[in-house]
Design an enzyme around this catalytic site. Structure first.
Site, PDB file in Angstrom:
ATOM      1  N   ILE A 157     104.358   9.656  37.799  1.00 30.13           N
ATOM      2  CA  ILE A 157     103.483  10.239  38.335  1.00 30.13           C
ATOM      3  C   ILE A 157     103.853   9.932  39.532  1.00 30.13           C
ATOM      4  O   ILE A 157     103.170   8.487  39.948  1.00 30.13           O
ATOM      5  CB  ILE A 157     101.709  10.024  38.126  1.00 30.13           C
ATOM      6  CG1 ILE A 157     102.301  10.520  36.781  1.00 30.13           C
ATOM      7  CG2 ILE A 157     101.568  11.060  38.409  1.00 30.13           C
ATOM      8  CD1 ILE A 157     101.003  10.303  35.758  1.00 30.13           C
ATOM      9  N   LYS A 211     100.249   5.497  33.122  1.00 29.77           N
ATOM     10  CA  LYS A 211     100.530   5.214  34.461  1.00 29.77           C
ATOM     11  C   LYS A 211     100.075   4.271  35.181  1.00 29.77           C
ATOM     12  O   LYS A 211      99.027   3.454  35.074  1.00 29.77           O
ATOM     13  CB  LYS A 211      99.918   6.254  35.202  1.00 29.77           C
ATOM     14  CG  LYS A 211     100.374   6.172  36.584  1.00 29.77           C
ATOM     15  CD  LYS A 211      99.385   7.254  37.267  1.00 29.77           C
ATOM     16  CE  LYS A 211      99.828   7.425  38.200  1.00 29.77           C
ATOM     17  NZ  LYS A 211      99.323   8.165  39.532  1.00 29.77           N
ATOM     18  N   TYR A 215      84.809  -0.211  40.569  1.00 31.96           N
ATOM     19  CA  TYR A 215      83.672  -0.890  40.901  1.00 31.96           C
ATOM     20  C   TYR A 215      82.797  -1.656  40.334  1.00 31.96           C
ATOM     21  O   TYR A 215      82.655  -2.691  40.484  1.00 31.96           O
ATOM     22  CB  TYR A 215      82.746   0.159  41.963  1.00 31.96           C
ATOM     23  CG  TYR A 215      81.766  -0.045  42.980  1.00 31.96           C
ATOM     24  CD1 TYR A 215      81.917  -0.491  44.190  1.00 31.96           C
ATOM     25  CD2 TYR A 215      80.409  -0.418  42.031  1.00 31.96           C
ATOM     26  CE1 TYR A 215      81.313  -1.153  44.665  1.00 31.96           C
ATOM     27  CE2 TYR A 215      79.433  -0.400  43.204  1.00 31.96           C
ATOM     28  CZ  TYR A 215      79.658  -1.283  44.254  1.00 31.96           C
ATOM     29  OH  TYR A 215      78.684  -1.483  44.863  1.00 31.96           O
ATOM     30  N   THR A 247      93.953  10.805  42.700  1.00 33.57           N
ATOM     31  CA  THR A 247      93.317  10.152  43.590  1.00 33.57           C
ATOM     32  C   THR A 247      94.098  10.766  44.724  1.00 33.57           C
ATOM     33  O   THR A 247      93.320  10.620  45.575  1.00 33.57           O
ATOM     34  CB  THR A 247      93.912   8.633  43.638  1.00 33.57           C
ATOM     35  OG1 THR A 247      93.384   8.100  42.566  1.00 33.57           O
ATOM     36  CG2 THR A 247      93.332   7.398  44.834  1.00 33.57           C
ATOM     37  N   THR A 248      95.342  11.225  44.613  1.00 32.63           N
ATOM     38  CA  THR A 248      95.888  11.771  45.939  1.00 32.63           C
ATOM     39  C   THR A 248      95.642  12.944  46.418  1.00 32.63           C
ATOM     40  O   THR A 248      96.273  13.369  47.604  1.00 32.63           O
ATOM     41  CB  THR A 248      97.435  11.815  45.757  1.00 32.63           C
ATOM     42  OG1 THR A 248      98.534  10.431  45.178  1.00 32.63           O
ATOM     43  CG2 THR A 248      98.787  12.700  46.528  1.00 32.63           C
TER      44      THR A 248
END
Length: 292
Positions: free
Chosen positions: A206, A164, A109, A46-47
């Site tokens: 993480i 994670k 989603y 995501t980052t």
């Protein structure tokens, strides 16, 4: 999976002011975190703003990091999504030979049931040629992968080797740690509660803040893993303010502002994300000066 115990960092994708991928800055950041002592790299999470990267840009990011790393530390690749068939296809067709594991997010989603989440990861596990780290982040996916579902997957599929856990819920994390099979890694996905999770039996983190301050954060995690509690908490409280700040106006806008201040990259993010405001930028600058 001993290679994935400790601090992994979720690498950003630095952009130039024209929004193109800045491979020179990405090389600098990769060297910076490795030299800072992190145990492994996480690519295209995501980052990395992977949702706004084209297929060609993703390939460029991977190639740049692989070359910069040059085999020094293990690498984990983000391969996930909310279209199970597409994730399976990617796993079957992508060259994963350079990677120790994949990090695969729970479907977002669509809001699947727990059985839907299980069946999604069953298909992923059957398709993946390398180990899988599950990724639970309810704040982004709108559904929480419950400990019972995680443990069921861990017991049923030997190549699902960890999670994670980023629900921000230390009680849920402790339930995972208590019930997990031997060797299964419970990895923090929340920088602020990384140390409590490690001390409770977690395998590390993480991290996002660990990318900005790799030397300090990775040392904190190592101290925690060695049960040197007082020394670990000393570092935790030294960094705590910065953890709040980098997420205050969104990730990775905050950590990119840190990189701007330490001279590693521009602070450019792609829409719909925007840069942090002047007030937060100044506070981050003041923190960095105080830390060093």
């Amino acid at each position: 999976m001993q290679a994935l115990i400790g601090t992994g960092v979720a690498l950003v994708t630095p952009f130039k002011k024209d929004f193109s991928v800045d491979t020179e800055a990405l090389t600098k950041i990769t060297n910076y975190v490795i030299e800072g002592g992190v145990e492994y790299l996480v690519i295209l999470g995501t980052t990395a703003e992977s949702a706004t990267l084209s297929t060609d840009e993703k390939a460029l990011v991977i190639a740049t990091i692989v070359e910069a790393n040059n085999g020094r530390v293990p690498m984990v690749l983000g391969v996930g999504g909310n279209n199970t068939a597409e994730v399976v296809h990617e796993l079957k067709t992508k060259d994963l030979s350079k990677f120790t594991a994949i990090l695969s997010v729970s479907p977002y989603y669509n809001k699947p049931t727990q059985e839907g989440i299980y069946q999604h990861f069953k298909a992923v596990a059957e398709a993946s040629p390398i180990p899988i780290i599950l990724y639970n982040v309810p704040g982004r996916t709108a559904s929480n992968m419950l400990p019972s579902t995680v443990i069921r997957l861990a017991n049923d599929f030997k190549n699902i080797v960890g999670i994670k856990e980023a629900a921000g819920d230390i009680v849920q994390a402790m339930k995972l740690i208590q019930a997990k099979p031997d060797g299964f890694l419970v990895i923090s996905g929340d920088d602020m509660i990384t140390l409590p999770m490690v001390l409770a039996g977690g395998a590390g983190v993480i991290s996002v803040i660990g990318e900005g301050f790799p030397k300090e954060f990775s040392e904190m995690v190592r101290l925690g893993l060695n049960k040197k509690v007082a020394d670990a908490y000393k570092i935790h409280y030294k960094l705590a303010e910065s953890i709040d700040m980098i997420f205050e106006q969104g990730n990775p806008a905050g950590i990119k502002e840190v990189f701007k201040h330490i001279g590693l990259s521009e602070n450019t993010v792609r829409l719909p994300l925007v840069q942090v405001d002047e007030n937060l930028s100044q506070r981050l600058s003041d923190f960095i000066k105080k830390l060093v």
